[in-house]
Write a protein that holds these residues in place. Structure first.
Motif, PDB file in Angstrom:
ATOM      1  N   ILE A  51       0.832  -1.205   0.000  1.00 28.98           N
ATOM      2  CA  ILE A  51       0.000   0.000   0.000  1.00 28.98           C
ATOM      3  C   ILE A  51       0.868   1.258   0.000  1.00 28.98           C
ATOM      4  CG2 ILE A  51      -1.590   1.360   1.410  1.00 28.98           C
ATOM      5  CD1 ILE A  51      -2.942  -1.208   2.243  1.00 28.98           C
ATOM      6  N   ALA A 326      -7.149   0.802   2.319  1.00 29.46           N
ATOM      7  CA  ALA A 326      -6.264   1.965   2.201  1.00 29.46           C
ATOM      8  C   ALA A 326      -7.051   3.260   2.188  1.00 29.46           C
ATOM      9  CB  ALA A 326      -5.421   1.850   0.931  1.00 29.46           C
ATOM     10  N   ARG A 335      -3.939  -0.577   9.664  1.00 31.41           N
ATOM     11  CA  ARG A 335      -4.161  -1.457   8.519  1.00 31.41           C
ATOM     12  C   ARG A 335      -3.594  -2.843   8.780  1.00 31.41           C
ATOM     13  NH1 ARG A 335      -3.327   3.479   5.241  1.00 31.41           N
ATOM     14  NH2 ARG A 335      -1.070   3.116   5.232  1.00 31.41           N
TER      15      ARG A 335
END
Length: 496
Positions: A51, A326, A335
């Protein structure tokens, strides 16, 4: 009661196991437990690292994974084919190699993280720190936002974790199949699989509870892989009788018949070197053989299409999951924790389903319903994500999809290979599992990049583009299930 007898007694209450199989069963299940634990400990870290490079670059990582897999698969088979290296030692070497590599990645990850290194390769410490804190990471992220060292470590780690998952699991299964025949495997493989699912559960729970450790999770994963290497040493074939008993029995038989026939030897000593289980021993030419067998069989082409569509949709869900998380969760630690929590919930339901529902569902519903269940659920999940693109919807849909896949569809998928020849089982199946599924991953990467980058910038709208793929998957599953039933009936009718 000796520890071995006690272990045999406990296992016998769970699974039908013979005394000479206890050691191999325990070590096989333990080895998979440690492998899956290590994999799910580092999986959230891998996804967070991906990410941070920008979601638009994620499909390219999947294409890189395909290339690395095509290169690494023959190398792993070569290790098992070395004449001076036993299969047991080869497996230990593979697990230990990945254990050491995780230690190396810990050093690289720590050194490349802003604030932990004085490397001049970073674009700017301030800007990179903002990205690492999750305040400037999103779908518009770009590799140019980071230094080359940071980028190379995250890319390398993403590809390496995918390789670890493929090579260690497939190599361990090759060894397990080599020491267990088809009869014992039908009794014991469920228990071995439960060990893997339990490893996923505990690894995910550990990653969720220790998400704040960040790259230090790699140290725990390295330890788990070393434990997997130690456990793999016990995956050996033990004779049905003790050596002294074998000598006495052989002597008695030789006195009566002159020498042991091949059938008697097989009964006393277990699978012979030419048994079907030995056919799975990897060879460099197995990929070409498998490809030719697939192209020569309409049925296997249907199986390949089914698995390719499955891989496309599965990877598409992965891109959707990462994108939505995200967009809705700003903190990298948050996350990592969320990814690990989702994996934990999934493992709990899968383990429960494997122990209670799998056999009953397959017996009552049949193979067609089993292999159709995943595409139907995936279709529903895509619609749900297009309407409600939140991390809660991601958690629910991901749990439902994977539980149905591993509790119902995956066992049904393995039944597809029960009506083919031995060569097709061991050669074509390897080709399908390794190449076809990786091609599906790469296809999904290309489709997602096309739809997300060039057609629609909203993750909710992208979900709708995968619906036609699910419809084709459902049609393929229906036709394939009916064909398998027909072949199974013909096979049963031809048996004496």
């Amino acid at each position: 009661m000796t520890p071995r007898s006690r272990a045999s007694s406990i296992l016998s209450s769970i699974v039908t196991v013979h005394p000479h199989e206890v050691s191999a069963l325990i070590h096989s299940s333990s080895c998979f437990f440690f492998i899956l634990s290590a994999y799910f400990v580092v999986l959230p870290l891998r996804d967070e690292g991906a990410i941070s490079l920008g979601l638009t670059n994620l499909p390219g990582l999947f294409v890189g994974s395909l290339v690395l897999t095509l290169v690494a698969a023959p190398v792993s088979t070569l290790i098992f084919s070395l004449p001076n290296l036993s299969k047991s030692k080869a497996l230990v070497l593979i697990h230990r190699f990945f254990s050491v590599s995780l230690l190396l990645f810990f050093v690289l990850w720590y050194a490349s993280t802003p604030g932990n290194s004085n490397s001049k390769s970073k674009v700017s410490v301030v800007h990179s720190t903002v990205s690492e804190e999750g305040k400037n990471v999103g779908v518009s992220g770009d590799w140019s936002d980071h230094g080359w060292f940071y980028i190379l470590v995250r890319i390398g780690f993403f590809l390496w974790v995918a390789l670890l998952n493929l090579v260690t699991i497939s190599s361990t299964w090759a060894r397990v199949i080599d020491v267990m025949d088809s009869e014992s495997g039908s009794r014991l493989f469920g228990f071995v699989g439960a060990g893997a699912t339990l490893g996923q559960l505990l690894g995910s729970l550990f990653a969720a509870g220790m998400a704040w450790l960040g790259p230090y999770l790699l140290l725990f994963a390295a330890l788990l892989m070393e434990l997997a290497a130690q456990a793999s040493k016990g995956i050996i074939h033990e004779p049905y009788h003790k050596p002294e008993e074998l000598s006495l029995i052989r002597g008695a038989i030789q006195n009566q018949h002159g020498e042991c026939d091949e059938l008697t030897k097989s009964t006393l000593e277990g699978p012979s070197p030419r048994s079907p289980s030995s056919l799975v021993k990897p060879r460099l030419c197995v990929m070409l053989d498998g490809f030719w067998l697939i192209m020569s069989s309409t049925y296997l082409l249907y199986v390949s299409l089914f698995l390719w569509l499955s891989a496309v949709v599965s990877s598409f869900f992965y891109f959707q999951k990462v994108t939505i998380v995200a967009e809705t969760v700003a903190s990298p630690q948050g996350r990592r924790k969320l990814f690990a929590q989702i994996n934990s919930f999934i493992a709990i339901f899968i383990l429960t389903g494997q122990l209670t529902l799998t056999g009953r569902i397959l017996t009552v519903a049949g193979i067609t319903a089993a292999i159709c269940s995943s595409p139907v659920v995936s279709f529903s999940n895509l619609v749900a994500l297009s309407i409600w693109p939140t991390w809660i919807a991601v958690a629910i849909s991901e749990t439902l999809r994977k539980v149905v896949t591993y509790v119902v569809t995956r066992p049904g998928r393995e039944l597809l290979f029960t009506v083919v020849t031995q060569d097709e089982k061991y050669k074509a199946k390897v080709c399908i599992d390794v190449i076809v599924q990786r091609l599906g991953d790469a296809t999904a990467a290309g489709l997602f990049k096309l739809f997300f980058s060039n057609v629609s910038k909203q993750s909710s709208a992208v979900s709708l583009y995968a619906l036609p793929v699910c419809i084709l998957w459902i049609i393929t599953a229906i036709n394939l299930g009916r064909r398998q039933v027909q072949l199974a009936r013909l096979q049963a009718a031809s048996m004496p």
